[in-house]
Design an enzyme around this catalytic site. Structure first.
Site, PDB file in Angstrom:
ATOM      1  CB  THR A   1      -0.940  -0.007   1.218  1.00 20.57           C
ATOM      2  OG1 THR A   1      -1.961  -0.985   0.986  1.00 20.57           O
ATOM      3  CG2 THR A   1      -1.589   1.345   1.434  1.00 20.57           C
TER       4      THR A   1
ATOM      5  CB  THR B   1      14.909   4.190  12.016  1.00 24.30           C
ATOM      6  OG1 THR B   1      15.484   5.375  12.560  1.00 24.30           O
ATOM      7  CG2 THR B   1      15.812   3.005  12.312  1.00 24.30           C
TER       8      THR B   1
ATOM      9  CB  CYS C   1      -7.196  -4.469   1.391  1.00 19.46           C
ATOM     10  SG  CYS C   1      -5.651  -5.313   1.460  1.00 19.46           S
TER      11      CYS C   1
END
Lengths: 400, 386
Positions: free
Chosen positions: B75, B245, B329
């Site tokens: 996504t 990160t 989804c």
């Protein structure tokens, strides 16, 4: 995928075709190197035929083509189709390949030049009824009827539809992907490249490979003045270069004690020269283990203080082997352009210090004398430290 | 806790973590947890793991290693491509730049495109023929200098349809000089041989958990020189396209999963064909497979008789078999998906559609169990119907 894939890859050699008595050996090495590079992507057939190498990959044909196109000794490679020597079939394939190259039904972009095009037939099968010229004309006529995207250009075409009529079959191709040229890696012996993390030494190694050398690598590491990042950077560079010559050996020499002894015991102006002489000696001894017959460096005349002619001579004095400097007269811009092409530029420009910059003198000597250097080296007793450095060498094999 | 159904025929939703990927993940969680941007040894170790994963993903999709931008999944990768590429190109494409998207895109592409419409882009669906397949010649009329982005998925997630993305990309190149061509290849990795150059697209999106990797990792793989606007801002991770990160352990596991998906792709294609034939030969007569001419064998959509497919789903799970209903989804939404509408189904028929999808670990014996369960449920629900 939606469009039919080529049946095979036709590989043309570079200058090895000219090398007389060594030709068979060079071809054998080229095929060996291609095998080594293609093995990871899956099954394929490979054979020598009519002065070409023919590769039939079962899968990942495009990736196979990219691999071939970065194998030294390859002049060019074409995805090719095998078909009946029939004008209609040849013209139909030709039109489809033009569509792929130019976009289906594309109109010429306004102002853009219309590319020149020709059909070229090579006819080794003389039993074939039509002369080459006639087949060229008939295929071109059939292909180009109503075609506005290209114009006929017989002398210097931008696009050439090639047709090889062979006893083994008829092969047709449009795309010619250039290879790197040069000679197959390993045909002219071995070199050992002194690799820093900079831009030049990887380029020098690549140029050595291009001339048929199998290149091993040695790097000098100075922990704890340098961190893991510097080691990783050098390994990354070797990995990129392994993408060109295959699995490569990297020797890492623990160099801290030698550098500290020079820093603390030698005249400051001579430091860089003495580091480099020490590296040359250690590399020469490693070269014997590698069976390398030359050292390779990225040095270029006048680029930095240690690279004046007198200093290059002083450094070379410490080497027991010929020192190849493929970039000796190259400008920085030229080295950078090559580094970009090779794929090392991005790694080389990562901000990591190397072992020479950490201990750099404030004012390096522009001229030096080998005898003076040898005297200093004896005084500070570098010999045993270099022996210890050699004992501590760690070696690893780096894959692309 | 109750035991979970042992048979999973919902691999298009997600797949079980492969032992190899799990081993790498666990080892990295224990030992490889450094911040990849740190310059000390722990950070360098994590950086090296990400670099390795980057090489693996690049190789699995035939791309340059520098083109891989890791994300949290499919996504995010699709959103970054659609929004990032369209916005970066807007200025070159005139007053009202145009965005074209496929007929049956995943919601993450459709809703990103809707967002672009709010920003002033002209957003249009690519035309299809009567069978729901892309109509490439009709698409030509929509391709010009104003076209900023064309996005079309490679393998549809609901019915497995394969779109002719390479042919589409060639037509876009010939007519729309500024357009970025993107493909959502989340369902294609491991099922088709993927090669960025051969597809001729500027970017493709892949996801780890569809190929036995962990959830939470994916990548947008870009052709060299593609320009995108990032969606978030911060550090320079992932070429500045995806600051923050990096999840080194997840990415390391993704790398291993991607390599295996690519290596096993020909074998899986063959296995999926066998599984599909086996399934179709044993289906109860009134369970009808949807006819999709060009599709992958590993996704099999069925129209089931009687009550909504979700009722079948629960009856089957009671018998140890998990199947998919709609796209996981968009579950919860009652709307008919564009995919099913494109196949000519109405809302009532759409609710009867179930998706059976296979993984590399699926066996013929599991298909036997599943078809026996389907037959039982068919009888049970049929009796209710009278």
């Amino acid at each position: 995928m939606s469009h039919p894939e080529p049946d095979l890859l036709l590989v043309r050699y570079a200058e090895l075709a000219l090398k007389g008595g060594n030709r068979a050996r060079f071809e054998g090495t080229l095929v060996h190197n291609l095998r080594e590079a293609l093995d990871p992507i899956g099954p394929y057939e490979i054979r020598r035929a009519w002065g070409r190498v023919v590769i039939v990959p079962e899968r990942r044909k495009r990736q196979a083509l990219r691999i071939v196109a970065r194998t030294f000794g390859v002049k060019s490679v074409s995805p090719a189709w095998r078909l009946e020597p029939d004008v209609d079939a040849l013209a139909a394939l030709g039109r489809r390949l033009l569509d792929e190259q130019l976009g289906p039904g594309a109109r010429a972009q306004q102002g853009a030049a219309v590319p020149g095009f020709r059909v070229r037939v090579k006819r080794a099968d003389k039993s074939f009824p039509q002369p080459s010229g006639e087949l060229e004309r008939r295929v071109a006529d059939a292909m180009l009827e109503g075609e506005e995207r290209v114009r006929v250009e017989l002398r210097e075409p931008d696009l050439e539809y090639g047709i090889d009529v062979r006893p083994e079959g008829t092969f047709a191709f449009l795309e010619r992907v250039p290879g790197p040229g040069g000679l197959p890696v390993g045909t002219l012996g071995r070199g050992l490249c002194l690799l820093s993390g900079g831009i030049d030494s990887p380029v020098a190694a690549w140029l050595g490979m291009k001339r048929g050398l199998r290149v091993g690598f040695v790097t000098f590491h100075s922990p704890p003045y340098l961190g893991e990042g510097s080691r990783r950077k050098v390994e990354e560079l070797v990995r990129v270069l392994a993408g060109w010559q295959g699995p490569s050996r990297l020797h890492e020499v623990p160099f801290t004690d030698v550098q500290v002894a020079i820093r603390d015991g030698a005249p400051e102006g001579l430091r860089t020269i003495l580091y480099r002489r020490s590296m040359a000696r250690i590399a020469t001894r490693l070269a014997a283990l590698e069976k390398a017959e030359a050292l390779i460096t990225g040095e270029s005349v006048g680029q930095v203080a240690s690279q004046t002619l007198p200093n290059l001579a002083t450094i070379e004095d410490a080497a027991g082997l010929p020192v190849l400097r493929p970039l000796v007269t190259a400008d920085k811009e030229e080295a950078i352009a090559l580094a970009r092409r090779i794929g090392t530029f991005g790694v080389s420009t990562q901000p990591e210090p190397d072992c020479c910059t950490v201990f750099q003198p404030r004012r390096p000597a522009l001229a030096s004398d080998a005898a003076v250097c040898a005297r200093v080296e004896a005084e500070i007793e570098l010999g045993p430290l270099e022996d210890a450095a050699l004992d501590g060498v760690s070696t690893r094999r780096v894959l692309a | 806790m109750d035991a979970l159904p042992p048979i999973d025929l919902d691999a298009a939703a997600t797949t079980r973590l492969a032992p190899s990927a799990r081993a790498v993940l666990v080892a990295a969680l224990d030992e490889g947890w450094g911040n990849p941007s740190s310059r000390h040894a722990r950070g360098t170790r994590a950086r090296a793991a990400i670099d390795e994963a980057r090489r693996r993903v690049a190789r699995a999709v035939g791309a340059d290693v520098d083109g891989v931008c890791f994300t949290s999944g499919g996504t995010e990768a699709n959103g970054l491509a659609v929004l990032g590429a369209a916005r970066a190109r807007a200025a070159r494409c005139g007053q009202r730049p145009r965005v074209l998207f496929g007929p049956d895109e995943h919601a993450c592409v459709r809703r990103s495109a809707a967002r672009l419409a709010e920003e002033g882009f002209e957003v249009l669906a690519l035309p299809v023929d009567a069978s729901g397949a892309l109509d490439l010649e009709a698409a030509d009329a929509l391709l010009d200098e104003r076209t900023a982005l064309v996005s079309c998925m490679l393998v549809n997630n609901e019915v497995g349809r394969i779109h002719p993305v390479a042919a589409l990309a060639r037509r876009v190149r010939a007519r729309a000089p500024h357009a970025h061509v993107h493909t959502d290849a989340v369902q294609a990795l491991g099922k088709l041989e993927l090669d960025l150059e051969e597809l001729g697209v500027d970017s493709l999106a892949v996801s780890a958990h569809k190929v036995h990797g962990p959830q939470g990792a994916g990548a947008l793989v870009l052709r060299t020189g593609s320009v995108l606007q990032p969606l978030s801002h911060g550090g320079r991770q992932e070429h500045g396209l995806r600051p923050g990160t990096e999840a080194a352990p997840l990415l390391a596991a993704f790398g291993v999963a991607a390599t295996e998906a690519d290596r096993e792709q020909p074998a899986f294609e063959e296995l999926a064909g066998q599984l599909r034939t086996h399934l179709l030969e044993r289906l109860p007569e009134d369970c009808k497979p949807l006819e999709v001419p060009e599709s992958v064998a590993s996704i099999c959509a069925l129209q089931l008789p009687g009550p909504p497919a979700e009722v079948w789903q629960h009856h089957l799970e009671a018998r140890g078999v998990c199947i998919g209903v709609g796209s996981a989804c968009s579950s919860g939404s009652r709307e008919l998906s564009p995919t099913l509408a494109g196949l000519g189904l109405d809302a009532a028929a759409g609710r009867q559609v179930a998706r059976l999808s296979f993984a590399r670990t699926t066996t013929l014996a599991e298909i036997d169990t599943a078809t026996a369960a389907l037959a039982e449920v068919d009888r049970e629900l049929g009796a209710l119907r009278g």
